[in-house]
Design an enzyme around this catalytic site. Structure first.
Site, PDB file in Angstrom:
ATOM      1  N   HIS A 101     -49.879  12.523 -42.387  1.00 55.83           N
ATOM      2  CA  HIS A 101     -48.618  12.182 -43.049  1.00 55.83           C
ATOM      3  C   HIS A 101     -47.943  11.068 -42.280  1.00 55.83           C
ATOM      4  CE1 HIS A 101     -47.926  15.454 -40.182  1.00 55.83           C
ATOM      5  NE2 HIS A 101     -46.755  14.905 -39.939  1.00 55.83           N
ATOM      6  N   HIS A 103     -44.146   9.563 -41.526  1.00 51.58           N
ATOM      7  CA  HIS A 103     -42.695   9.756 -41.631  1.00 51.58           C
ATOM      8  C   HIS A 103     -42.042   8.418 -41.991  1.00 51.58           C
ATOM      9  CE1 HIS A 103     -42.517  13.639 -39.252  1.00 51.58           C
ATOM     10  NE2 HIS A 103     -43.683  13.173 -38.840  1.00 51.58           N
TER      11      HIS A 103
HETATM   12  P1  5GP Z   1     -45.347  16.114 -37.405  1.00 53.86           P
HETATM   13  O1  5GP Z   1     -44.647  16.631 -36.195  1.00 53.86           O
HETATM   14  O2  5GP Z   1     -46.619  16.901 -37.720  1.00 53.86           O
HETATM   15  O3  5GP Z   1     -45.582  14.639 -37.388  1.00 53.86           O
HETATM   16  O4  5GP Z   1     -44.347  16.342 -38.595  1.00 53.86           O
HETATM   17  C1  5GP Z   1     -44.349  17.430 -39.442  1.00 53.86           C
HETATM   18  C2  5GP Z   1     -43.062  17.349 -40.240  1.00 53.86           C
HETATM   19  O5  5GP Z   1     -43.211  18.172 -41.375  1.00 53.86           O
HETATM   20  C3  5GP Z   1     -41.848  17.835 -39.477  1.00 53.86           C
HETATM   21  O6  5GP Z   1     -40.876  16.809 -39.447  1.00 53.86           O
HETATM   22  C4  5GP Z   1     -41.378  19.052 -40.275  1.00 53.86           C
HETATM   23  O7  5GP Z   1     -39.982  19.130 -40.345  1.00 53.86           O
HETATM   24  C5  5GP Z   1     -42.001  18.819 -41.635  1.00 53.86           C
HETATM   25  N1  5GP Z   1     -42.353  20.038 -42.363  1.00 53.86           N
HETATM   26  C6  5GP Z   1     -43.083  21.081 -41.880  1.00 53.86           C
HETATM   27  N2  5GP Z   1     -43.257  22.009 -42.842  1.00 53.86           N
HETATM   28  C7  5GP Z   1     -42.631  21.538 -43.948  1.00 53.86           C
HETATM   29  C8  5GP Z   1     -42.462  22.061 -45.273  1.00 53.86           C
HETATM   30  O8  5GP Z   1     -42.924  23.143 -45.612  1.00 53.86           O
HETATM   31  N3  5GP Z   1     -41.760  21.283 -46.151  1.00 53.86           N
HETATM   32  C9  5GP Z   1     -41.246  20.069 -45.811  1.00 53.86           C
HETATM   33  N4  5GP Z   1     -40.587  19.394 -46.759  1.00 53.86           N
HETATM   34  N5  5GP Z   1     -41.391  19.549 -44.571  1.00 53.86           N
HETATM   35  C10 5GP Z   1     -42.068  20.277 -43.654  1.00 53.86           C
END
Ligand code: 5GP
Ligand code: ZN
Length: 138
Positions: A101, A103
């Site tokens: 993903h 951001h």
């Molecule tokens: P990472 O740290 O893996 O780059 O980011 C994961 C992101 O996914 C985090 O910012 C977290 O808030 C978001 N996230 C995790 N689970 C969910 C979910 O079930 N729904 C949504 N909309 N965001 C999520």
């Protein structure tokens, strides 16, 4: 390919409904559940790839175009002054959901500086070692 136990596969494919900013054949863009700023969004491919190293090349080529489109719409619609693209690969880098993903984090005038690191120092020898370790693998 989708992964049965992957929350982002479910969100990207509408199996779990969520507010979406954008959708096409390849991606869904959703709002982050724990936003770093107002409008913080996540670009999710509909297929499961663990991280950037696994991402299909054609999907990778499209992702920046989507990010630019979203960022531009955020500037116009939310009035942010800029935006950060953040993309974590691996637990050590802060990846918590193991489905690629990107951001898109809107940045507002006067807001906090969120994407920061402490600047270090590197010697000429270490620089040479780094170049020798990485370049033969490219
Ligand atoms: P990472 O740290 O893996 O780059 O980011 C994961 C992101 O996914 C985090 O910012 C977290 O808030 C978001 N996230 C995790 N689970 C969910 C979910 O079930 N729904 C949504 N909309 N965001 C999520
Ligand atoms: Zn997935």
């Amino acid at each position: 390919m989708v992964k049965d136990d992957c929350i982002f596969c479910k969100l990207a494919n509408g199996v779990i409904p969520t507010a979406s900013l954008y959708e096409d054949d390849t991606f869904r863009v959703i709002l982050d559940a724990n936003p770093a700023s107002k409008g913080h969004a996540l670009i999710l491919p509909k297929h499961h790839y663990q991280d950037l190293c696994e991402l299909d090349e054609a999907v990778g080529e499209k992702v920046l175009k989507v990010a630019a489109k979203i960022g531009k719409a955020m500037k116009e619609g939310l009035g942010c002054a800029g935006f950060n693209l953040v993309q974590n690969n691996g637990e050590a880098a802060g990846q918590t959901v193991m489905h690629f993903h990107m951001h898109v984090i809107p940045r507002y005038e006067g807001g906090s500086k969120m994407v920061t690191w402490e600047s270090g120092k590197v010697s000429a020898e270490e620089t040479e070692r780094i170049v020798e370790a990485v370049t033969p693998r490219l």
